[in-house]
Design an enzyme around this catalytic site. Structure first.
Site, PDB file in Angstrom:
ATOM      1  N   SER A   1       0.836  -1.201   0.000  1.00  0.00           N
ATOM      2  CA  SER A   1       0.000   0.000   0.000  1.00  0.00           C
ATOM      3  C   SER A   1       0.868   1.247   0.000  1.00  0.00           C
ATOM      4  CB  SER A   1      -0.875   0.031   1.252  1.00  0.00           C
ATOM      5  OG  SER A   1      -1.633  -1.150   1.366  1.00  0.00           O
TER       6      SER A   1
HETATM    7  N1  SAH Z   1      -0.676  -4.693   4.397  1.00  0.00           N
HETATM    8  C1  SAH Z   1      -0.032  -4.896   3.113  1.00  0.00           C
HETATM    9  C2  SAH Z   1      -0.992  -4.649   1.958  1.00  0.00           C
HETATM   10  C3  SAH Z   1      -1.061  -5.846   1.071  1.00  0.00           C
HETATM   11  S1  SAH Z   1      -2.310  -5.851  -0.157  1.00  0.00           S
HETATM   12  C4  SAH Z   1       1.228  -4.073   3.010  1.00  0.00           C
HETATM   13  O1  SAH Z   1       1.472  -3.236   3.886  1.00  0.00           O
HETATM   14  O2  SAH Z   1       2.000  -4.302   2.083  1.00  0.00           O
HETATM   15  C5  SAH Z   1      -3.519  -6.933   0.583  1.00  0.00           C
HETATM   16  C6  SAH Z   1      -3.134  -8.343   0.863  1.00  0.00           C
HETATM   17  O3  SAH Z   1      -4.292  -9.028   1.347  1.00  0.00           O
HETATM   18  C7  SAH Z   1      -2.640  -9.156  -0.333  1.00  0.00           C
HETATM   19  O4  SAH Z   1      -1.351  -9.619  -0.084  1.00  0.00           O
HETATM   20  C8  SAH Z   1      -3.661 -10.311  -0.421  1.00  0.00           C
HETATM   21  O5  SAH Z   1      -3.067 -11.532  -0.811  1.00  0.00           O
HETATM   22  C9  SAH Z   1      -4.177 -10.382   0.999  1.00  0.00           C
HETATM   23  N2  SAH Z   1      -5.466 -11.058   1.174  1.00  0.00           N
HETATM   24  C10 SAH Z   1      -6.554 -11.023   0.350  1.00  0.00           C
HETATM   25  N3  SAH Z   1      -7.539 -11.813   0.849  1.00  0.00           N
HETATM   26  C11 SAH Z   1      -7.061 -12.370   2.009  1.00  0.00           C
HETATM   27  C12 SAH Z   1      -7.598 -13.299   2.961  1.00  0.00           C
HETATM   28  N4  SAH Z   1      -8.830 -13.815   2.826  1.00  0.00           N
HETATM   29  N5  SAH Z   1      -6.823 -13.635   4.016  1.00  0.00           N
HETATM   30  C13 SAH Z   1      -5.573 -13.139   4.152  1.00  0.00           C
HETATM   31  N6  SAH Z   1      -5.013 -12.273   3.275  1.00  0.00           N
HETATM   32  C14 SAH Z   1      -5.748 -11.888   2.213  1.00  0.00           C
END
Ligand code: SAH
Length: 212
Positions: free
Chosen positions: A62
């Site tokens: 993000s």
């Molecule tokens: N917090 C992260 C943002 C990552 S984007 C950062 O700081 O980089 C969101 C993430 O949510 C992705 O990696 C995706 O794989 C994950 N995600 C989506 N659905 C999910 C679920 N049901 N359980 C766990 N993770 C999930």
């Protein structure tokens, strides 16, 4: 962190603070985590820009501005533990780890989780507990949580997560509502969530199941 890197991260924190109304503690958290370690090779120069970046597996780290907003919305001052759904690169969890006693974070894509876990180890962030799984089930082992943060957009909040939140606890989530996503604050009162919409946003969707 060497001095130059520390200066870069402090400057990043100050740039974020110009765009988001974050308190001193949060600015300190951003200054103390080296964002370079969370971006893929080849993107190091972009680590200090206020943009989202690709991290592989079609996922994104993000924008630091988004991470700052979500952190501020969580009202962490009297919070002890946070559960994050969507660990991704681990950057958001790393920031949170500077602000609360314990952070639990779940990622459904195993390779991403492994890389994030390695970063936490390198940085000595021992108060982060991370696992591969479907975050919609929560993580009962460390429940109840004072705060739950969705870093991916859900269409609804699963009951399991409401059950794992303390009374009066807060969930921050980019709720998918039709074609729009709205960052929403939900406070648990009894078995109900009292919702307040905050602002429009764009996150990747919550996806079911685990990917190896
Ligand atoms: N917090 C992260 C943002 C990552 S984007 C950062 O700081 O980089 C969101 C993430 O949510 C992705 O990696 C995706 O794989 C994950 N995600 C989506 N659905 C999910 C679920 N049901 N359980 C766990 N993770 C999930």
């Amino acid at each position: 962190m060497d001095k130059l890197t520390a200066t870069k991260n402090l400057r990043l924190a100050q740039e974020i603070a110009k765009q988001v109304d974050i308190d001193e503690r949060i600015i300190g958290a951003f200054a103390s985590i080296n964002r370079e370690l969370f971006v893929p090779n080849g993107f190091k120069n972009s680590a200090y820009k206020l943009d989202a970046l690709p991290i592989g597996a079609k996922q994104w780290i993000s924008s630091p501005v988004t991470v700052a907003k979500m952190t501020q919305y969580l009202f962490l001052r009297n919070a002890d533990s946070v559960l994050e759904i969507g660990c991704g690169s681990g950057y958001q969890a790393a920031i949170l780890s500077k602000l609360v006693r314990r952070v639990c974070t779940i990622e459904r894509i195993e390779p991403l989780l492994r890389e994030a876990t390695e970063r936490f180890r390198t940085l000595g962030l021992h108060n982060i507990f991370a696992k591969a799984g479907d975050g919609q089930e929560g993580w009962s082992r460390y429940a109840p949580y004072d705060r739950i943060l969705f870093s991916a957009a859900p269409s609804h909040i699963p009951q399991a997560l409401i059950d794992q939140l303390v009374e009066g606890g807060i969930i921050i989530a980019p709720l998918q509502q039709g074609n729009a996503q709205i960052i929403t604050r939900m406070v648990k009162e009894g078995n109900r969530l009292i919702s307040t919409p905050i602002e429009a946003c764009e996150f990747v969707p919550v996806v079911d199941g685990v990917e190896r």
